[in-house]
Design a protein around this motif. Structure first.
Motif, PDB file in Angstrom:
ATOM      1  N   ARG A   1     -42.018  -7.327 -44.750  1.00 26.99           N
ATOM      2  CA  ARG A   1     -40.752  -6.904 -45.354  1.00 26.99           C
ATOM      3  C   ARG A   1     -39.763  -6.498 -44.257  1.00 26.99           C
ATOM      4  O   ARG A   1     -40.156  -6.238 -43.126  1.00 26.99           O
ATOM      5  CB  ARG A   1     -40.992  -5.719 -46.295  1.00 26.99           C
ATOM      6  N   PRO A   2     -38.474  -6.416 -44.607  1.00 22.25           N
ATOM      7  CA  PRO A   2     -37.493  -5.975 -43.606  1.00 22.25           C
ATOM      8  C   PRO A   2     -37.876  -4.615 -43.028  1.00 22.25           C
ATOM      9  O   PRO A   2     -38.313  -3.719 -43.754  1.00 22.25           O
ATOM     10  CB  PRO A   2     -36.194  -5.897 -44.413  1.00 22.25           C
ATOM     11  N   PHE A   3     -37.724  -4.472 -41.727  1.00 27.15           N
ATOM     12  CA  PHE A   3     -38.128  -3.223 -41.084  1.00 27.15           C
ATOM     13  C   PHE A   3     -36.999  -2.546 -40.325  1.00 27.15           C
ATOM     14  O   PHE A   3     -37.223  -1.587 -39.575  1.00 27.15           O
ATOM     15  CB  PHE A   3     -39.324  -3.455 -40.146  1.00 27.15           C
ATOM     16  N   ASP A   4     -35.770  -3.035 -40.519  1.00 33.08           N
ATOM     17  CA  ASP A   4     -34.626  -2.330 -39.946  1.00 33.08           C
ATOM     18  C   ASP A   4     -34.580  -0.927 -40.539  1.00 33.08           C
ATOM     19  O   ASP A   4     -34.612  -0.745 -41.759  1.00 33.08           O
ATOM     20  CB  ASP A   4     -33.320  -3.051 -40.271  1.00 33.08           C
ATOM     21  N   GLY A   5     -34.500   0.052 -39.703  1.00 37.76           N
ATOM     22  CA  GLY A   5     -34.442   1.424 -40.179  1.00 37.76           C
ATOM     23  C   GLY A   5     -35.787   2.090 -40.372  1.00 37.76           C
ATOM     24  O   GLY A   5     -35.850   3.285 -40.653  1.00 37.76           O
ATOM     25  N   VAL A   6     -36.875   1.331 -40.242  1.00 38.23           N
ATOM     26  CA  VAL A   6     -38.205   1.945 -40.345  1.00 38.23           C
ATOM     27  C   VAL A   6     -38.469   2.724 -39.053  1.00 38.23           C
ATOM     28  O   VAL A   6     -38.357   2.180 -37.957  1.00 38.23           O
ATOM     29  CB  VAL A   6     -39.301   0.882 -40.537  1.00 38.23           C
ATOM     30  N   THR A   7     -38.782   3.996 -39.199  1.00 37.18           N
ATOM     31  CA  THR A   7     -39.066   4.822 -38.035  1.00 37.18           C
ATOM     32  C   THR A   7     -40.497   5.334 -38.099  1.00 37.18           C
ATOM     33  O   THR A   7     -41.063   5.502 -39.174  1.00 37.18           O
ATOM     34  CB  THR A   7     -38.112   6.019 -37.950  1.00 37.18           C
ATOM     35  N   GLY A   8     -41.072   5.572 -36.944  1.00 40.22           N
ATOM     36  CA  GLY A   8     -42.434   6.074 -36.875  1.00 40.22           C
ATOM     37  C   GLY A   8     -42.561   7.173 -35.846  1.00 40.22           C
ATOM     38  O   GLY A   8     -41.557   7.670 -35.318  1.00 40.22           O
ATOM     39  N   GLU A   9     -43.794   7.553 -35.551  1.00 43.93           N
ATOM     40  CA  GLU A   9     -44.072   8.559 -34.537  1.00 43.93           C
ATOM     41  C   GLU A   9     -44.213   7.853 -33.190  1.00 43.93           C
ATOM     42  O   GLU A   9     -45.162   7.085 -32.980  1.00 43.93           O
ATOM     43  CB  GLU A   9     -45.368   9.292 -34.887  1.00 43.93           C
ATOM     44  N   PRO A  10     -43.274   8.086 -32.253  1.00 41.32           N
ATOM     45  CA  PRO A  10     -43.263   7.308 -31.007  1.00 41.32           C
ATOM     46  C   PRO A  10     -44.174   7.856 -29.910  1.00 41.32           C
ATOM     47  O   PRO A  10     -44.376   7.175 -28.907  1.00 41.32           O
ATOM     48  CB  PRO A  10     -41.801   7.390 -30.572  1.00 41.32           C
ATOM     49  N   ARG A  11     -44.726   9.058 -30.079  1.00 37.21           N
ATOM     50  CA  ARG A  11     -45.548   9.613 -29.000  1.00 37.21           C
ATOM     51  C   ARG A  11     -46.834   8.814 -28.816  1.00 37.21           C
ATOM     52  O   ARG A  11     -47.343   8.211 -29.753  1.00 37.21           O
ATOM     53  CB  ARG A  11     -45.886  11.079 -29.313  1.00 37.21           C
ATOM     54  N   PRO A  12     -47.384   8.829 -27.610  1.00 39.19           N
ATOM     55  CA  PRO A  12     -48.643   8.121 -27.361  1.00 39.19           C
ATOM     56  C   PRO A  12     -49.761   8.647 -28.254  1.00 39.19           C
ATOM     57  O   PRO A  12     -49.761   9.820 -28.654  1.00 39.19           O
ATOM     58  CB  PRO A  12     -48.939   8.412 -25.887  1.00 39.19           C
ATOM     59  N   LEU A  13     -50.718   7.777 -28.535  1.00 43.78           N
ATOM     60  CA  LEU A  13     -51.814   8.138 -29.426  1.00 43.78           C
ATOM     61  C   LEU A  13     -52.574   9.361 -28.915  1.00 43.78           C
ATOM     62  O   LEU A  13     -52.980  10.227 -29.702  1.00 43.78           O
ATOM     63  CB  LEU A  13     -52.769   6.953 -29.573  1.00 43.78           C
TER      64      LEU A  13
END
Length: 227
Positions: A145-157
């Motif tokens: 699906r479109p993922f423009d604007g999808v944000t996540g947790e950017p820190r390393p695992l």
């Protein structure tokens, strides 16, 4: 035999993402190996349910847990061993690793020629970010699906692992994404899949394993394939 999962992959990727990737990597690795083995490399249907308890806070996730997955792997390999000379489990979901370690150690102690290998993308993000989104744009673009604007947790695992283990993915990422899908493309996905399949084929061909029964790359000093 591909080992996947059925779990949330953010608002833009399908529940089957890990299974699709494991199946594709196994099939491509088999294609590389067949010319060297007179075609005697087969790919089993994937095990599509895994240990995904860390994603339980999201609708759509179906986790069978470590105990059930352990039993499925052990019985599947025992059955395969009746006619297959060697079994390699190709894993697409990080949450399955403790079960793979335990199940493969047990099976090897029983005398079975079995090992496992992960679908690893060095430098990639952890879950439903740019890496997996690119791979799925290559393998199954109709499921993305479109993922423009999808944000996540950017820190390393490594930085979020304590909270992840204690409280699950939702505690660190309300979207369910660990990473950032921005910039993902099918072209990147094609290269990632090619690299993963090449690595898996080299590890299978080398037959070197560590104490966990995990296949090693050719740069690691060898151990006997059968312990």
């Amino acid at each position: 035999m591909p080992i996947g999962s059925t779990e949330q992959h953010g608002p833009h990727l399908p529940l089957s993402t890990d299974t699709v990737i494991a199946q594709a990597v196994a099939e491509r690795a088999a294609d590389v190996l067949r010319p060297r083995t007179a075609g005697q490399v087969l790919v089993a249907p994937a095990i599509a349910y895994g240990a995904s308890g860390e994603h339980a806070g999201f609708p759509g996730t179906i986790s069978i847990g470590h105990e059930a997955l352990h039993a499925v792997i052990v019985e599947a390999v025992r059955s395969l061993a009746l006619w297959a000379g060697r079994v390699v489990l190709v894993n697409g979901h990080g949450g399955n690793v403790p079960t793979l370690d335990a199940a493969v150690r047990r099976l090897r102690a029983e005398g079975h020629e079995v090992a496992w290998v992960g679908c690893e993308a060095p430098g990639g993000d952890a879950h439903a970010g740019r890496t997996e989104t690119s791979v799925m744009l290559h393998l199954a673009p109709d499921l993305v699906r479109p993922f423009d604007g999808v944000t996540g947790e950017p820190r390393p695992l490594a930085a979020i692992m304590p909270d992840l283990v204690a409280h699950g993915v939702r505690a660190v990422s309300p979207s369910g994404v660990l990473g950032d899908p921005a910039g993902a493309s099918a072209e990147q996905g094609r290269e990632i899949v090619r690299a993963m399949a090449s690595s898996v084929a080299l590890r299978i061909g080398g037959g070197r394993v560590d104490a966990r029964g995990r296949l090693l790359d050719s740069a690691v000093p060898p151990l006997p394939y059968r312990s």
